[in-house]
Write a protein that holds these residues in place. Structure first.
Motif, PDB file in Angstrom:
ATOM      1  N   GLN A 690     -33.125  41.886 -48.609  1.00 14.17           N
ATOM      2  CA  GLN A 690     -32.759  43.194 -48.052  1.00 14.17           C
ATOM      3  C   GLN A 690     -31.502  43.751 -48.727  1.00 14.17           C
ATOM      4  OE1 GLN A 690     -33.095  41.961 -43.893  1.00 14.17           O
ATOM      5  NE2 GLN A 690     -34.953  43.202 -43.661  1.00 14.17           N
ATOM      6  N   GLU A 691     -30.537  42.903 -49.029  1.00 10.67           N
ATOM      7  CA  GLU A 691     -29.324  43.384 -49.712  1.00 10.67           C
ATOM      8  C   GLU A 691     -29.638  43.830 -51.135  1.00 10.67           C
ATOM      9  OE1 GLU A 691     -26.079  40.630 -47.251  1.00 10.67           O
ATOM     10  OE2 GLU A 691     -26.623  40.099 -49.308  1.00 10.67           O
ATOM     11  N   ALA A 692     -30.494  43.066 -51.802  1.00 11.57           N
ATOM     12  CA  ALA A 692     -30.885  43.437 -53.172  1.00 11.57           C
ATOM     13  C   ALA A 692     -31.571  44.797 -53.172  1.00 11.57           C
ATOM     14  CB  ALA A 692     -31.796  42.380 -53.774  1.00 11.57           C
ATOM     15  N   ALA A 693     -32.439  44.990 -52.185  1.00 13.69           N
ATOM     16  CA  ALA A 693     -33.168  46.260 -52.091  1.00 13.69           C
ATOM     17  C   ALA A 693     -32.211  47.415 -51.835  1.00 13.69           C
ATOM     18  CB  ALA A 693     -34.219  46.184 -50.988  1.00 13.69           C
ATOM     19  N   GLU A 694     -31.190  47.152 -51.029  1.00 14.27           N
ATOM     20  CA  GLU A 694     -30.249  48.223 -50.688  1.00 14.27           C
ATOM     21  C   GLU A 694     -29.241  48.502 -51.797  1.00 14.27           C
ATOM     22  OE1 GLU A 694     -28.408  47.383 -46.878  1.00 14.27           O
ATOM     23  OE2 GLU A 694     -30.430  47.302 -46.021  1.00 14.27           O
ATOM     24  N   TYR A 695     -28.945  47.494 -52.610  1.00 14.68           N
ATOM     25  CA  TYR A 695     -27.902  47.648 -53.628  1.00 14.68           C
ATOM     26  C   TYR A 695     -28.311  48.676 -54.689  1.00 14.68           C
ATOM     27  CZ  TYR A 695     -24.626  46.579 -57.370  1.00 14.68           C
ATOM     28  OH  TYR A 695     -23.680  46.691 -58.355  1.00 14.68           O
ATOM     29  N   ASP A 696     -27.443  49.603 -54.961  1.00 17.37           N
ATOM     30  CA  ASP A 696     -27.753  50.677 -55.914  1.00 17.37           C
ATOM     31  C   ASP A 696     -27.343  50.249 -57.327  1.00 17.37           C
ATOM     32  OD1 ASP A 696     -28.463  53.018 -57.068  1.00 17.37           O
ATOM     33  OD2 ASP A 696     -26.713  54.143 -56.376  1.00 17.37           O
ATOM     34  N   GLY A 697     -28.087  49.325 -57.859  1.00 13.07           N
ATOM     35  CA  GLY A 697     -27.810  48.800 -59.186  1.00 13.07           C
ATOM     36  C   GLY A 697     -28.752  47.643 -59.434  1.00 13.07           C
ATOM     37  N   PRO A 698     -28.578  46.924 -60.522  1.00  9.97           N
ATOM     38  CA  PRO A 698     -29.498  45.815 -60.801  1.00  9.97           C
ATOM     39  C   PRO A 698     -29.273  44.646 -59.847  1.00  9.97           C
ATOM     40  CG  PRO A 698     -27.941  46.148 -62.628  1.00  9.97           C
ATOM     41  CD  PRO A 698     -27.552  47.108 -61.567  1.00  9.97           C
ATOM     42  N   SER A 699     -30.361  44.015 -59.444  1.00  6.51           N
ATOM     43  CA  SER A 699     -30.281  42.840 -58.577  1.00  6.51           C
ATOM     44  C   SER A 699     -31.091  41.710 -59.178  1.00  6.51           C
ATOM     45  CB  SER A 699     -30.851  43.145 -57.190  1.00  6.51           C
ATOM     46  OG  SER A 699     -30.220  44.252 -56.613  1.00  6.51           O
ATOM     47  N   LEU A 700     -30.593  40.515 -58.956  1.00  8.73           N
ATOM     48  CA  LEU A 700     -31.331  39.330 -59.402  1.00  8.73           C
ATOM     49  C   LEU A 700     -31.360  38.321 -58.264  1.00  8.73           C
ATOM     50  CD1 LEU A 700     -32.547  37.540 -61.784  1.00  8.73           C
ATOM     51  CD2 LEU A 700     -30.254  36.590 -61.962  1.00  8.73           C
ATOM     52  N   ILE A 701     -32.569  37.895 -57.909  1.00  7.94           N
ATOM     53  CA  ILE A 701     -32.704  36.850 -56.897  1.00  7.94           C
ATOM     54  C   ILE A 701     -33.413  35.664 -57.539  1.00  7.94           C
ATOM     55  CG2 ILE A 701     -33.716  36.221 -54.672  1.00  7.94           C
ATOM     56  CD1 ILE A 701     -33.545  39.130 -53.864  1.00  7.94           C
ATOM     57  N   VAL A 702     -32.782  34.505 -57.450  1.00 11.34           N
ATOM     58  CA  VAL A 702     -33.413  33.300 -57.978  1.00 11.34           C
ATOM     59  C   VAL A 702     -33.859  32.462 -56.782  1.00 11.34           C
ATOM     60  CG1 VAL A 702     -33.160  31.324 -59.508  1.00 11.34           C
ATOM     61  CG2 VAL A 702     -31.855  33.405 -59.954  1.00 11.34           C
ATOM     62  N   ALA A 703     -35.176  32.306 -56.665  1.00  8.91           N
ATOM     63  CA  ALA A 703     -35.757  31.722 -55.457  1.00  8.91           C
ATOM     64  C   ALA A 703     -36.347  30.347 -55.748  1.00  8.91           C
ATOM     65  CB  ALA A 703     -36.840  32.658 -54.909  1.00  8.91           C
ATOM     66  N   TYR A 704     -35.805  29.333 -55.086  1.00  4.23           N
ATOM     67  CA  TYR A 704     -36.332  27.978 -55.271  1.00  4.23           C
ATOM     68  C   TYR A 704     -37.777  27.924 -54.805  1.00  4.23           C
ATOM     69  CZ  TYR A 704     -36.644  22.962 -55.516  1.00  4.23           C
ATOM     70  OH  TYR A 704     -37.011  21.693 -55.868  1.00  4.23           O
ATOM     71  N   SER A 705     -38.639  27.419 -55.664  1.00  2.00           N
ATOM     72  CA  SER A 705     -40.061  27.376 -55.324  1.00  2.00           C
ATOM     73  C   SER A 705     -40.604  25.987 -55.607  1.00  2.00           C
ATOM     74  CB  SER A 705     -40.814  28.415 -56.164  1.00  2.00           C
ATOM     75  OG  SER A 705     -40.251  29.702 -56.002  1.00  2.00           O
ATOM     76  N   HIS A 706     -40.894  25.255 -54.550  1.00  3.72           N
ATOM     77  CA  HIS A 706     -41.506  23.940 -54.771  1.00  3.72           C
ATOM     78  C   HIS A 706     -42.878  24.137 -55.402  1.00  3.72           C
ATOM     79  CE1 HIS A 706     -42.677  24.824 -50.435  1.00  3.72           C
ATOM     80  NE2 HIS A 706     -43.839  24.738 -51.051  1.00  3.72           N
ATOM     81  N   CYS A 707     -43.339  23.105 -56.101  1.00  7.83           N
ATOM     82  CA  CYS A 707     -44.537  23.298 -56.913  1.00  7.83           C
ATOM     83  C   CYS A 707     -45.246  21.971 -57.108  1.00  7.83           C
ATOM     84  CB  CYS A 707     -44.124  23.859 -58.273  1.00  7.83           C
ATOM     85  SG  CYS A 707     -45.494  24.009 -59.448  1.00  7.83           S
ATOM     86  N   GLY A 708     -46.561  22.015 -57.205  1.00  6.92           N
ATOM     87  CA  GLY A 708     -47.345  20.801 -57.439  1.00  6.92           C
ATOM     88  C   GLY A 708     -46.859  20.026 -58.645  1.00  6.92           C
ATOM     89  N   GLU A 709     -46.260  20.721 -59.608  1.00  3.18           N
ATOM     90  CA  GLU A 709     -45.761  20.044 -60.802  1.00  3.18           C
ATOM     91  C   GLU A 709     -44.590  19.111 -60.489  1.00  3.18           C
ATOM     92  OE1 GLU A 709     -47.031  19.935 -63.740  1.00  3.18           O
ATOM     93  OE2 GLU A 709     -48.601  21.425 -63.429  1.00  3.18           O
ATOM     94  N   HIS A 710     -44.001  19.249 -59.300  1.00  5.89           N
ATOM     95  CA  HIS A 710     -42.885  18.365 -58.961  1.00  5.89           C
ATOM     96  C   HIS A 710     -43.365  16.972 -58.566  1.00  5.89           C
ATOM     97  CE1 HIS A 710     -40.250  22.127 -57.886  1.00  5.89           C
ATOM     98  NE2 HIS A 710     -40.681  22.108 -59.122  1.00  5.89           N
ATOM     99  N   GLY A 711     -44.668  16.899 -58.249  1.00  6.10           N
ATOM    100  CA  GLY A 711     -45.231  15.581 -58.031  1.00  6.10           C
ATOM    101  C   GLY A 711     -45.015  14.998 -56.652  1.00  6.10           C
ATOM    102  N   TYR A 712     -45.419  15.722 -55.628  1.00  2.00           N
ATOM    103  CA  TYR A 712     -45.465  15.142 -54.274  1.00  2.00           C
ATOM    104  C   TYR A 712     -46.354  16.036 -53.437  1.00  2.00           C
ATOM    105  CZ  TYR A 712     -41.961  18.720 -53.130  1.00  2.00           C
ATOM    106  OH  TYR A 712     -41.305  19.910 -52.969  1.00  2.00           O
ATOM    107  N   ASP A 713     -46.798  15.524 -52.305  1.00  2.00           N
ATOM    108  CA  ASP A 713     -47.653  16.317 -51.422  1.00  2.00           C
ATOM    109  C   ASP A 713     -46.851  17.526 -50.938  1.00  2.00           C
ATOM    110  OD1 ASP A 713     -49.141  17.426 -49.376  1.00  2.00           O
ATOM    111  OD2 ASP A 713     -49.940  15.499 -48.714  1.00  2.00           O
TER     112      ASP A 713
END
Lengths: 801, 801
Positions: A690-713
């Motif tokens: 929501q802050e990124a959307a409101e900010y009047d300029g460039p925004s960058l969000i880096v979102a941790y995403s678990h993935c099958g490639e990490h090797g666990y259920d």
């Protein structure tokens, strides 16, 4: 795209205009196929139907090696699957025989066919490709006594006619009992060797075990032993079905789509989905390549063995965390007036809605779609409502789908028709409130348990009707726009995200171009509106231009005002500006460009562009779903891959630290930057978006995403996200340039409270390194811990900003 | 490339094998030219010889506008120049006349020829292209009485034969007196209009003045008025030469090269340099494109009007700052035993050498090469040895070249033959000591006063015999490898930098590839050496492998040991490994890859690769010469362009801050990073280069480089660099990952001590914005100042690292 266009396109075509082979009825340059043509074959042909990531392809690759290396046979394998993520159909074509194999085409008459997924019997007429007297192996949860009556009529007919040898095994059960979870491949491969008689049984079993050692030793001895046990249990559980020679079923094969609308969806998309796309004539495809959206809802792929059931409506806190984390939007919550349920199935549960703004008569309904659920368990894992009396019992729990699907499908059908709560009334700044918003991204082809899709879903819930997405190539472009169906859709007012994918490398630039065009169009629309003030009326012009569209109420007002404007413009005759504006009223609204992609794009191949966009000063948003590896192409190392992780091109463990993309962006000073992990702190995720959307300029969000490639259920994805944050591996923070000095940089997670191995050593990507080389593993762990310490020291310094 | 190869190539060619037009004597597919072919022409044809950046081309573009817009003539202009930087020859071809002009070829018979540079009379036989009775205008420092005898014989002959109208003007003097510095274009354009009679004189003068307003008003009213004055003074100083009809000179035309060696350099390079490259047959060029190096020394382009003279050897502190800052390595210092001067010209000055390690009999010699000097003044500007008695008098001072060149050229010729001081004896960790090292980069085609080349020169002095340079496209690839000559050279032992240029966008990747290949080759060489231990001898193997090559003495030892090894290998018969190693001994040495380029590459187009290299962990070095603008292509804005600067695509002033490349790199933690400015603190520059070279990992140096695109006389480059540092605009710092916590980040410059405008408002790139829009200018200055403040706050935080 308007449905009517396809109807128009297809109207002169005969109802059944499909043929085999390329049928170019537009340029008429295709050649006909001679169906009588046959080659003499001395090979044994086998086909294996599986799901992406269920191990079928891998098991077949092992079989090829066993046959090729230990018998005198020549052997050939070819694996048919599309660009969909784990969970889509795969067909392995395996040939072997005493003569060299030159067959560069698929098998169409098989000696052996196996269905590694039970529910495929309802979808594919697999027996059609079986030779007379051939063998059919089915992974079945039913016993040899029960199974016959569960088959569709067509399959019964085929088995009888072909005099097939029909075997079953409950591979799912055997695998579970051998602690292999959902990995049934070893079980089914064992059965194949046991039945096919390629090798003497004992020899075959030994070879399979050898192959297991080779394939899994890097995952640890435990995994090897579990697979050994599975082999032994497989032979004990394999059964030949002594079927009656008569048809007892009137069950029809399921169509590839459920409730597909007539026209293009049914006549083209469904055909493609059923695996018969090759049979479509060229004329069936739209000239401009436009495909309708929101069509994943007709897929109902139903790949889950277990689904969540809302067992205890009173234990439930109505927090909506389950809804938020669901990667496929397959479990949803609504609050409706009690009256809305008067025609509901009696089985549809509801409970008095808690909290604001709900009224006395409002009820809360939580509902799963059994056919869209992939059975990943994330919803149950994240559910905080645990019973104090019953062990391992929560408000929602996973149950055998078989026992609930009929009832819950009916419930779902009713549920989807229930109205959405008025957006303008909800408190959408918290997780609960936002999760009542309609997701405009649903039932994508993402892997079961995907850690990326919840972020996209949330984005569409909050801003779906006003955003344009530029999507980098990668997982998110595949599950985001994989033909024939699309998960992006419009809301009840026909508004939804615009979405496009250019290339891997140029996505940020692509988004920037869209942003510049958008700004220009908005400028033109506003100027036209101002110039037409006398005709349109000053008040309307002022209302439209002064509306900041910050709240949902203001947005709603803007929509209404634009509708009013369109009505006004429609009755202005012979005015070129009015005509122009009529086509551009859309651009009188606030809109935002979101640039989406994975770490392979943002950290590596597309980083030059990402950096350029951040430097541009433009009001544009970048969301990076960071799986720390090239997930889409099978796990190659990226600059986001952490030190000590095993990934392709760094199998022995990556020696350089993960690049700090977020802090690089912070160095600009005028970029809004956030590092988030929804599984660890969903409210921080929501605030950041929501802050990124409101900010009047460039925004960058880096979102941790678990993935099958990490090797666990991946049902542990949420737990791992929490550990990543707790160990300091993944600090949560937000940098907001609009805040005063000393408050710009907010650390949203606490200093490391646990050693790094608490996080790392639950994931094969890290333990594999230790397994291969314990000393190196230790050294890399130490280095990684040092990296965490350095990172935290620096973050503490940043608090001064 | 060995000279002999070219001799071999050319040996069967007739001595004068050049013809006009393409002469493809290899494939024999070229067509002959019919030299008798003539077209009827009604146009007036004019040719103007100038130097890049002297304003000749710009003045001609103005002339085209004046003629085209204010007369009935059609007009055409074409400008011939190569990719060399400012300071190379340009020829403007101008045609006009009453009929449309379809001439798509160069002028070869001119009605009017002007030489805007006096020294061109010695180089080009310009009269050859003059029509009978045509006009020749010469920019001459000599009066109409003196000039005739200064002309070469060929030119006198031509003028007499063509019955030319011969005019002169001392444009250099007129321009100087009108405060235009070296910009003579207005003066010479005025003369052209005054003589050519295209327009009535008064009208022509008015038009020139109008054009001046248009061209220069953005540079301020003062510049406009100065140009007006120059116009008036031009008419007063233009003189017609009443030359005798007899030849009085026996001066020959200078050849395009001085002391060019026979063979390829003389027969091919010199021909190309003389402007007759088109006449070379295809066979003259080497099949593999290899050109010899170190050939700029034969150019002796002699474009300076003034050169530095070592006026006061006692005032001189022997600090070598002049040597360090010289962009063209045209002023150099040596220390030699006094005996070495026994045959020296009497005019060669020397003085007792000060400091360690010099001995009593050692003398210090400082010498300029008049023909290689470009007259930029930087050496004099940086000279700290100012007389207390005489105002504006330093140890070195600029003087008219004409008065000194004969003597100083002789001095130079003797000077270059003097031996270099033994590297192993010098203290090369300070500026003075390092400047006694032989530069392996000299006399490049860089602009006069270039701020980039001193960094490259220093790099070659320190490490030239052991580095491989990957050069991004840009200024540095043009002056670094511009055919036909190359400024990179080998030292007295035949060792020098390897150099290659791939593309603009992939240079970092290109360098990384070279690095990986280098590492592999080193590994192979070491393994071969170890495997040959029995044959080669354990001691030699040990000496070679254990030598760390940290000091110059160790390096020297390594060279000697490798020579010994080669001798040993040569006598080992029939051993494949020995043969292999013999080809790879070079790789037993320590070598380093340096990736060079400008900000357009490093901040923008090639940044993805730069970042990738920094993340690689490889031992590789990146040197960014930051001019804050795309200099090579004429001043387009890059992400390095500062807020408030005017650059193409941001003419009204850039609104976003300069990207902080250095701090982005610091975010990696394992990258050595330095931000330097040689003009402000040369010792910090040198330390940074040496630390980067020593650091066993990726290094990034961002080097402030003043540039003609900044819009001021570059003799003030050093002053501006100092101001950039003093105002906090360009902080100097080094981040060294090997240092302990709290000492990694060293700020080498003090907190801002002056307001930013002290720096900015000396440069047109900033003042132009203010001039166009004072309010915006003020706003941008405030924003820029705020950026500086924020930057400093952050740097202070970084001290904790």
């Amino acid at each position: 795209m308007v449905k009517g266009v396809y109807d128009e396109l297809l109207k002169d075509k005969p109802k059944n205009h499909f043929t085999v082979g390329i049928n170019d009825d537009v340029t008429h340059t295709s050649l006909d196929i001679d169906h009588d043509f046959k080659v003499k074959r001395s090979t044994i042909n086998c086909m294996f139907y599986g799901l992406g990531s269920d191990g079928t392809v891998g098991a077949n690759k092992n079989s090829i090696k066993i046959i090729g290396q230990t018998t005198d046979n020549f052997v050939q394998g070819y694996f048919v699957y599309d660009s969909k993520k784990a969970g889509a159909q795969t067909i392995s074509h395996l040939r072997f025989g005493p003569e060299p194999i030159y067959s560069t085409y698929l098998i169409d008459k098989a000696d052996f066919i196996a269905s590694h997924q039970f529910n495929f019997i309802e979808k594919y007429n697999m027996i059609a490709d079986l030779k007379q007297g051939g063998t059919f192996l089915l992974n079945s949860p039913y016993s040899k006594e029960e199974i016959w009556n569960k088959l569709p009529k067509k399959m019964q007919k085929g088995i009888i006619k072909k005099e097939a040898n029909f075997y079953i095994i409950d591979a799912t059960k055997v695998a579970q009992e051998a602690n292999l979870g959902k990995r049934t491949n070893t079980v089914l491969q064992t059965c194949f060797f046991a039945i096919s008689g390629i090798l003497p049984k004992d020899e075959a079993i030994q070879k399979i075990k050898d192959a297991i050692v080779k394939s899994y030793s890097h995952k640890g001895e435990k995994v090897v032993q579990m697979n050994f046990n599975a082999v032994d249990a497989s032979l004990a559980n394999l059964e030949k079905v002594d079927y009656p020679k008569e048809i007892t079923s009137d069950k029809k094969l399921k169509s590839a789509m459920t409730n597909a609308p007539e026209g293009f969806v049914k006549e083209v998309l469904e055909v493609i989905l059923s695996g018969k796309g090759d049979e479509l004539p060229v004329s069936a495809f739209p000239v401009d390549g436009t495909f309708p959206m929101g069509t994943t809802q007709y897929e109902k792929s139903g790949i889950a063995d277990t689904i969540p059931i809302w067992d205890d409506i009173d234990l439930c806190t109505q927090c909506n965390k389950c809804v938020a984390i669901c990667p496929h939007a397959a479990i949803r919550a609504k609050v409706v007036a009690k009256d809305e349920l008067y025609q509901a199935p009696l089985t549809l549960k509801s409970v008095s809605a808690k909290g604001r703004p709900f009224e006395k008569n409002d009820v809360y309904v939580l509902q799963v779609s059994p056919e869209d659920c992939t059975g990943c368990d994330l919803c149950v894992e994240i559910c905080p409502a645990e019973s104090k009396e019953i062990e391992n019992f929560k408000a929602i729990n996973m149950h055998r789908k078989l026992d609930h699907d009929v009832v819950e499908n009916k419930n779902w059908d009713y549920f989807v028709e229930l109205p959405n709560y008025d957006r303008t009334e909800l408190t959408i700044t918290n997780v609960k409130g936002a999760q009542f918003l309609d997701p405009l991204f649903e039932f994508s082809g993402a892997c079961s348990g995907c850690g990326e899709t919840p972020y996209i879903k949330l984005l569409t819930q909050l801003y779906g009707d006003s955003i344009i997405i530029a999507n980098a190539t990668g997982c998110s472009s595949i599950y985001g726009g994989n033909l024939p169906t699309t998960p992006y859709k419009t809301n009840e007012f026909g508004r939804g995200p615009a979405w496009a994918n250019s290339l891997f490398e140029d996505n940020a630039e692509f988004g920037l171009g869209i942003q510049l065009a958008l700004t220009k169009k908005q400028e033109i629309a506003i100027n036209l509106l101002k110039s037409l003030e006398l005709l349109v009326g000053s008040e309307l012009v002022k209302t439209i231009l002064d509306n900041p569209e910050k709240t949902e109420a203001e947005k709603k007002q803007k929509f209404a005002d634009i509708d009013k404007l369109k009505d006004t413009l429609a009755i202005i005759d012979n005015n070129e500006d009015a005509n122009k504006l009529n086509q551009l009223t859309e651009y009188l609204r606030k809109k935002a460009v979101w640039v989406l992609g994975g770490d392979g794009w943002a950290y590596d191949i597309g980083y030059g562009g990402v950096d350029h966009v951040l430097a541009s000063g433009e009001n544009i948003n970048i969301l990076v779903m960071d799986t720390e590896v090239y997930s889409n192409t099978g796990g190659q190392t990226s600059k986001a891959t952490p030190l000590g992780a095993s990934a392709k091109f760094a199998i022995a463990g990556k020696r350089t630290p993960k690049k700090n993309l977020a802090l690089q962006a912070v160095s600009y000073g005028n970029v809004y930057v956030a590092q988030i992990a929804m599984g660890a702190k969903d409210i921080q995720t929501q605030k950041a978006i929501q802050e990124a959307a409101e900010y009047d300029g460039p925004s960058l969000i880096v979102a941790y995403s678990h993935c099958g490639e990490h090797g666990y259920d991946l049902k542990h994805g949420v737990t791992q996200q929490r550990k990543a944050v707790e160990t300091g591996y993944w600090p949560l923070f937000r940098f907001d340039p609009t805040k005063p000095k000393g408050k710009k940089f907010r650390l949203d997670s606490k200093a490391p409270a646990a050693p790094l191995e608490d996080f790392m050593y639950n994931e094969t990507r890290f333990t594999r390194v230790v397994k291969e080389n314990a000393e190196l593993g230790k050294e890399l762990l130490e280095q990684a811990q040092e990296q965490v310490d350095i990172k935290w020291e620096r973050l503490e310094l940043f608090r001064g900003m």
